[in-house]
Scaffold this active site. Structure first.
Site, short mmCIF file in Angstrom:
data_model
loop_
_atom_site.label_atom_id
_atom_site.label_comp_id
_atom_site.label_asym_id
_atom_site.label_seq_id
_atom_site.Cartn_x
_atom_site.Cartn_y
_atom_site.Cartn_z
N GLY A 85 0.99 -1.40 -0.41
CA GLY A 85 0.06 -0.43 -0.04
C GLY A 85 0.48 1.32 0.24
N ARG A 135 3.91 5.25 2.40
CA ARG A 135 4.57 7.28 2.26
C ARG A 135 3.93 8.29 1.62
NH1 ARG A 135 10.90 6.63 0.87
NH2 ARG A 135 10.60 4.62 -1.24
N LYS A 183 5.35 12.09 -2.16
CA LYS A 183 6.17 11.06 -1.68
C LYS A 183 6.84 11.06 -0.08
CE LYS A 183 9.06 7.26 -3.67
NZ LYS A 183 8.87 6.86 -4.85
N ASP A 216 9.62 4.29 8.07
CA ASP A 216 8.62 5.65 8.87
C ASP A 216 8.51 6.49 7.59
OD1 ASP A 216 10.06 6.72 6.82
OD2 ASP A 216 12.50 6.81 8.32
N GLY A 217 7.87 6.23 6.93
CA GLY A 217 6.94 7.15 6.03
C GLY A 217 7.90 8.51 4.79
N ARG A 238 4.23 14.21 -6.95
CA ARG A 238 3.88 13.41 -8.11
C ARG A 238 2.28 13.10 -8.37
NH1 ARG A 238 6.72 7.48 -6.80
NH2 ARG A 238 3.75 7.63 -5.90
N ASP A 267 3.81 -4.64 -7.71
CA ASP A 267 3.46 -3.29 -6.88
C ASP A 267 3.97 -1.75 -7.61
OD1 ASP A 267 5.42 -3.54 -5.44
OD2 ASP A 267 5.27 -2.51 -4.52
N ASP A 276 7.86 5.18 -9.06
CA ASP A 276 8.44 4.16 -8.86
C ASP A 276 10.17 4.69 -8.48
OD1 ASP A 276 6.58 4.94 -7.14
OD2 ASP A 276 6.33 1.99 -5.90
P1 AMP Z 1 9.17 0.48 -3.39
O1 AMP Z 1 9.33 -0.89 -4.22
O2 AMP Z 1 10.21 1.28 -3.21
O3 AMP Z 1 8.03 0.94 -4.34
O4 AMP Z 1 7.99 -0.07 -2.07
C1 AMP Z 1 7.71 -1.18 -1.53
C2 AMP Z 1 6.69 -0.29 -0.58
O5 AMP Z 1 7.14 -0.03 1.09
C3 AMP Z 1 5.74 0.39 -0.94
O6 AMP Z 1 4.44 -0.18 0.14
C4 AMP Z 1 6.23 1.72 0.26
O7 AMP Z 1 5.00 2.40 0.37
C5 AMP Z 1 6.71 0.77 0.39
N1 AMP Z 1 7.32 1.63 1.36
C6 AMP Z 1 8.81 2.11 0.76
N2 AMP Z 1 10.00 2.67 1.56
C7 AMP Z 1 8.85 3.11 2.87
C8 AMP Z 1 9.09 3.97 3.99
N3 AMP Z 1 10.19 4.58 3.70
N4 AMP Z 1 7.92 4.36 4.46
C9 AMP Z 1 7.48 3.42 4.78
N5 AMP Z 1 6.61 2.08 3.35
C10 AMP Z 1 8.04 2.75 2.30
MG MG Z 2 6.29 1.33 -5.07
#
Ligand code: AMP
Ligand code: MG
Length: 512
Positions: free
Chosen positions: A96, A99, A115, A127-128, A178, A258, A268
């Site tokens: 989901g 962040r 973002k 940490d979002g 974004r 995703d 992303d």
């Molecule tokens: P990504 O492959 O980097 O797009 O991230 C995979 C998942 O991890 C997605 O659901 C992102 O929202 C979540 N995510 C990545 N980095 C963070 C972060 N620092 N804090 C919270 N969720 C994260």
């Molecule tokens: Mg992602």
């Protein structure tokens, strides 16, 4: 009222918000978490224009607070959406927007999302937040891809804050705004399919089809099945996107389901990289120990991801054969689109008489060239910009001396290839093909197909270091150059040059 002092009206979002219309099962409403002492790092006037956001308002403090996540625009009901996905080939279950927070949708159907705006119910252990270095990379590359003609989510704003963020070490935070017609991913469909939530799956597909793929409702192909036609349309868009990535040497780095846009946009930006020297097996993501997302595996991975999407849509399509038939289009569109892109880089049009994307020309010219570039680890984009220069010079000489047959000067290309004999053999074949067209038409096609400036890792790194030290000039200058990447920009010629030695030791990972 004195116009000079009239307060600027902030932009407002539309009454109808697509994501809200889907219902509460798709998202959680929540506000962004504020950051301390936000400051502007960059904005895109182009994207502000698209949104209809007033330029003077954009430059002001109110906009700064909005795009830091510290204030809301009228009509904004922010939310984070839920999705799932396959990560590195393995079902990861619920993910989901961990962040990312959707602020709203404009009247002309563009969604605006922050973002790095703080924790959400989908943050899991995160940490979002997003760190400055990764946010600079995402901001610059989103706009650079658009300028290259490669479909991408766009970036409106980049705001920094001294808020400390812990990664391998302590860094500072940034928020990227974004913009896209939709941020829906393959993983959104997988989420509801995996939980056997048929009515939600159908509502999602119906909305995406109605808003973004309306032609699928009336298509007579694939037994007039709207969902099969939708899968086919997504497959085709994804195929064209991948053809562009491969042709421009773009390595995404984290092609999890995703991170795949249902609109065929690049989405992303993480450990992405434009290739320096041509290594087909290059892995740009330091965390990808198996090399699943190596450059030359991307087209196959995209198909694998589409297969996951097909699996998710199967209950709606209702027929396995039809689902497979829809996916089949990827296998036709990708090679065609890729061949067309590569031939354009060589100045050879795909639709010239007797040369419709012909396997022969591709096999005889492009494949041996890629082998040569790979064997000699030639800088991928510099090879093509030097080739473009050679054909442009040839076109100019030919125009000046139409009576005398001219030869292209390939010396600057020979210079960067160790296997001179191999290059000469290829150049001979190429000259024969080139001679079938006017040099001027080839040169103009090449000029549009071979960018001089790409957001290579070392350029991003240079700008990141300067920005971290408080010098924002390089960020602004690089943003401007990447807006017109096919132009010469003589004052920044060094940014089109070979990467420095330290570039090869840069390690970019998922940790951002
Ligand atoms: P990504 O492959 O980097 O797009 O991230 C995979 C998942 O991890 C997605 O659901 C992102 O929202 C979540 N995510 C990545 N980095 C963070 C972060 N620092 N804090 C919270 N969720 C994260
Ligand atoms: Mg992602």
């Amino acid at each position: 009222m004195d116009l000079q002092t009239a307060p600027l009206a902030p932009p407002a979002f539309a009454q109808r918000q697509s994501f809200h219309a889907l219902g509460p099962g798709f998202h959680t409403e929540l506000n962004p978490s504020p950051v301390p002492e936000p400051h502007w790092l960059a904005r895109s006037d182009d994207v502000a224009d698209l949104l209809g956001f007033d330029a003077a308002w954009m430059a002001g403090d109110e906009a700064l607070q909005v795009f830091a996540g510290n204030a809301l625009l009228p009509g904004s009901r922010p939310l984070a959406s839920v999705y799932s996905g396959h990560q590195f080939g393995v079902w990861a279950g619920q993910l989901g927007d961990g962040r990312a927070i959707l602020l709203g949708e404009t009247d002309n159907g563009l969604e605006v999302q922050l973002k790095g705006a703080g924790r959400t119910p989908y943050s899991r252990m995160g940490d979002g937040r997003a760190v400055l270095r990764s946010s600079i990379r995402e901001f610059l590359c989103s706009e650079a891809m658009h300028a290259l003609g490669i479909p991408s989510t766009r970036a409106l704003a980049l705001v920094g804050s001294p808020l400390p963020v812990r990664r391998e070490q302590i860094e500072t935070a940034a928020v990227v705004t974004r913009v896209a017609p939709s941020f829906i991913r393959f993983g959104h469909f997988e989420h509801f399919a995996a939980r056997d939530m048929q009515s939600e799956l159908k509502a999602l597909a119906d909305q995406v089809i109605d808003q973004h793929y309306p032609e699928c409702r009336s298509a007579s192909s694939l037994q007039a099945n709207a969902y099969a036609n939708f899968l086919q349309a997504v497959s085709e868009r994804t195929a064209r996107l991948l053809a562009q990535w491969q042709a421009q040497g773009f390595c995404h780095g984290v092609m999890n389901t995703d991170n795949m846009s249902i609109l065929g946009l690049t989405i992303d930006y993480g450990p992405f990289q434009f290739l320096d020297s041509f290594d087909p097996g290059h892995v740009c993501n330091h965390s990808d120990s198996q090399g699943r997302y190596a450059f030359n595996r991307q087209p196959q991975v995209a198909y694998w991801n589409l297969f996951c999407l097909g699996q998710a849509l199967l209950p709606l399509i209702g027929d396995e054969e039809l689902t497979l038939a829809a996916l089949e289009s990827y296998k036709q569109v990708f090679p065609q689109a890729y061949a067309a892109q590569m031939l354009a880089k060589l100045g050879l049009p795909e639709d010239a008489p007797g040369t419709s994307v012909d396997e022969g020309r591709f096999a005889h010219l492009v494949n041996p060239l890629l082998q040569l570039l790979s064997d000699n680890r030639v800088d991928y984009s510099i090879f093509f910009t030097r080739l473009t220069q050679a054909v442009q010079d040839l076109a100019r000489n030919q125009a000046q001396n139409p009576q005398v047959p001219q030869q292209a000067d390939f010396e600057p290309l020979r210079d960067i290839i160790l296997d001179r004999a191999g290059f000469d053999a290829w150049a001979l074949l190429y000259s024969e093909q080139l001679a079938l067209f006017t040099p001027a038409s080839a040169a103009s096609l090449m000029q549009k197909s071979n960018p001089r400036f790409l957001l290579r890792n070392h350029l991003a790194e240079t700008v990141i270091r300067a920005t971290q030290e408080g010098d924002f000039g390089p960020l602004t200058q690089l943003q401007a150059v990447l807006q017109t990447p096919f132009d010469a920009h003589p004052e920044h010629a060094d940014w089109a040059d070979f990467p420095p030695d330290w570039a090869s030791s840069l390690e970019i990972s998922c940790s951002s």
